[in-house]
Motif scaffolding. Structure first.
Motif, PDB file in Angstrom:
ATOM      1  N   ALA A 120       0.819  -1.219   0.000  1.00  0.00           N
ATOM      2  CA  ALA A 120       0.000   0.000   0.000  1.00  0.00           C
ATOM      3  C   ALA A 120       0.852   1.269   0.000  1.00  0.00           C
ATOM      4  N   ASP A 121       2.106   1.173   0.420  1.00  0.00           N
ATOM      5  CA  ASP A 121       2.922   2.382   0.456  1.00  0.00           C
ATOM      6  C   ASP A 121       3.667   2.659  -0.852  1.00  0.00           C
ATOM      7  N   ASP A 122       3.376   1.883  -1.892  1.00  0.00           N
ATOM      8  CA  ASP A 122       3.977   2.133  -3.202  1.00  0.00           C
ATOM      9  C   ASP A 122       3.566   3.533  -3.681  1.00  0.00           C
ATOM     10  N   ASN A 123       4.523   4.278  -4.209  1.00  0.00           N
ATOM     11  CA  ASN A 123       4.268   5.653  -4.657  1.00  0.00           C
ATOM     12  C   ASN A 123       3.116   5.776  -5.653  1.00  0.00           C
ATOM     13  N   ASP A 148       8.467   8.605  -1.790  1.00  0.00           N
ATOM     14  CA  ASP A 148       9.763   8.101  -1.339  1.00  0.00           C
ATOM     15  C   ASP A 148       9.897   7.965   0.176  1.00  0.00           C
ATOM     16  N   VAL A 149       8.783   7.881   0.891  1.00  0.00           N
ATOM     17  CA  VAL A 149       8.818   7.556   2.313  1.00  0.00           C
ATOM     18  C   VAL A 149       8.310   6.125   2.417  1.00  0.00           C
ATOM     19  N   SER A 150       9.191   5.221   2.776  1.00  0.00           N
ATOM     20  CA  SER A 150       8.859   3.806   2.811  1.00  0.00           C
ATOM     21  C   SER A 150       8.267   3.412   4.149  1.00  0.00           C
ATOM     22  N   PHE A 151       7.182   2.667   4.122  1.00  0.00           N
ATOM     23  CA  PHE A 151       6.564   2.166   5.344  1.00  0.00           C
ATOM     24  C   PHE A 151       7.546   1.294   6.115  1.00  0.00           C
ATOM     25  N   GLU A 152       8.234   0.437   5.410  1.00  0.00           N
ATOM     26  CA  GLU A 152       9.146  -0.506   6.044  1.00  0.00           C
ATOM     27  C   GLU A 152      10.327   0.191   6.708  1.00  0.00           C
ATOM     28  N   HIS A 153      10.862   1.225   6.073  1.00  0.00           N
ATOM     29  CA  HIS A 153      12.073   1.869   6.588  1.00  0.00           C
ATOM     30  C   HIS A 153      11.819   3.221   7.241  1.00  0.00           C
ATOM     31  N   SER A 154      10.596   3.612   7.332  1.00  0.00           N
ATOM     32  CA  SER A 154      10.265   4.927   7.866  1.00  0.00           C
ATOM     33  C   SER A 154      10.525   5.007   9.362  1.00  0.00           C
ATOM     34  N   SER A 155      11.055   6.141   9.777  1.00  0.00           N
ATOM     35  CA  SER A 155      11.204   6.393  11.213  1.00  0.00           C
ATOM     36  C   SER A 155      10.016   7.195  11.721  1.00  0.00           C
ATOM     37  N   LEU A 156       9.082   7.515  10.809  1.00  0.00           N
ATOM     38  CA  LEU A 156       7.895   8.259  11.211  1.00  0.00           C
ATOM     39  C   LEU A 156       6.996   7.352  12.038  1.00  0.00           C
ATOM     40  N   THR A 157       6.536   7.862  13.131  1.00  0.00           N
ATOM     41  CA  THR A 157       5.610   7.098  13.948  1.00  0.00           C
ATOM     42  C   THR A 157       4.440   7.976  14.305  1.00  0.00           C
ATOM     43  N   ASN A 158       3.369   7.350  14.759  1.00  0.00           N
ATOM     44  CA  ASN A 158       2.235   8.129  15.232  1.00  0.00           C
ATOM     45  C   ASN A 158       2.672   8.997  16.395  1.00  0.00           C
ATOM     46  N   PHE A 159       1.937  10.056  16.622  1.00  0.00           N
ATOM     47  CA  PHE A 159       2.254  10.931  17.731  1.00  0.00           C
ATOM     48  C   PHE A 159       2.102  10.194  19.053  1.00  0.00           C
ATOM     49  N   ASN A 160       1.171   9.287  19.115  1.00  0.00           N
ATOM     50  CA  ASN A 160       1.048   8.384  20.250  1.00  0.00           C
ATOM     51  C   ASN A 160       1.458   7.014  19.752  1.00  0.00           C
ATOM     52  N   TYR A 161       2.308   6.361  20.465  1.00  0.00           N
ATOM     53  CA  TYR A 161       2.835   5.086  19.996  1.00  0.00           C
ATOM     54  C   TYR A 161       1.858   3.937  20.148  1.00  0.00           C
ATOM     55  N   ASP A 162       0.702   4.193  20.698  1.00  0.00           N
ATOM     56  CA  ASP A 162      -0.242   3.111  20.957  1.00  0.00           C
ATOM     57  C   ASP A 162      -1.376   3.048  19.935  1.00  0.00           C
ATOM     58  N   MET A 163      -1.151   3.542  18.753  1.00  0.00           N
ATOM     59  CA  MET A 163      -2.188   3.513  17.725  1.00  0.00           C
ATOM     60  C   MET A 163      -2.259   2.133  17.091  1.00  0.00           C
ATOM     61  N   TYR A 164      -3.468   1.682  16.884  1.00  0.00           N
ATOM     62  CA  TYR A 164      -3.713   0.406  16.226  1.00  0.00           C
ATOM     63  C   TYR A 164      -4.114   0.625  14.770  1.00  0.00           C
TER      64      TYR A 164
END
Length: 183
Positions: free
Chosen positions: A87-90, A119-135
């Motif tokens: 799903a994260d394909d450009n 060019d932001v990959s889901f697998e390699h992204s360091s981006l996280t939700n603002f709260n780490y407990d998101m499902y």
């Protein structure tokens, strides 16, 4: 002999009490979504939900690419965890930003950004939700404006009642989007 019977009974009561308290503390009893009937497209396995008036239809990524018809068929699209990497394909950025329906990414712990930024990959992204407990992470764009949502699990416990609760909350969010705009 009597001490042994009392001790065994006490142990049994403690086990029953502890088990009962744990199950209560790990789940939340929330209301069902009771709004209008919804039709959702889902990439992946159809989730188990509590509501009978919410209907899922399996769709493929090929069907997503024809995003001009998504809003006439579905109130939203859900993409299950097993398909997040694809799903994260450009090539799907145009889908998520122009389809006119919200997208919900199940167990996407790295926010919606890998899905809508080039060019932001889901697998390699360091981006996280603002709260780490998101499902679940949700995303809806209309024109230049967008809205995103994060849904956590009660007490961060992954279990069937808590997951079904998240879906009920998602359905309420979907209903709040009327005629392509968020109320």
């Amino acid at each position: 002999m009597m001490k042994r019977i009392i001790l065994n009974a006490l142990i049994i009561l403690i086990v029953i009490f502890t088990t009962g308290c744990t199950s209560i503390a790990d789940t939340v009893d929330t209301p069902l979504y009771s709004g209008k009937s919804l039709s959702l497209g889902v990439v992946g396995e159809i989730p188990k939900i509590r509501e009978e008036h919410v209907h899922f239809t399996n769709i493929s990524f090929d069907e997503l690419e024809d995003y001009s018809t998504l809003s006439s068929k579905y109130d939203a699209v859900v993409i299950m965890k097993e398909h997040l990497q694809e799903a994260d394909d450009n090539k799907y950025i145009k889908v998520y930003t122009n389809a006119g329906v919200p997208f919900f990414f199940i167990e996407a712990t790295k926010s919606f950004m890998p899905f809508v930024l080039e060019d932001v990959s889901f697998e390699h992204s360091s981006l996280t939700n603002f709260n780490y407990d998101m499902y679940v992470t949700g995303y809806f764009q209309t024109g230049e404006a967008y809205k995103s949502w994060g849904y956590g699990l009660y007490n961060d416990k992954v279990n069937e009642p808590n997951i079904k609760d998240v879906y009920s909350r998602i359905f309420t969010t979907i209903e709040s989007i009327e005629n392509g705009t968020y109320k």
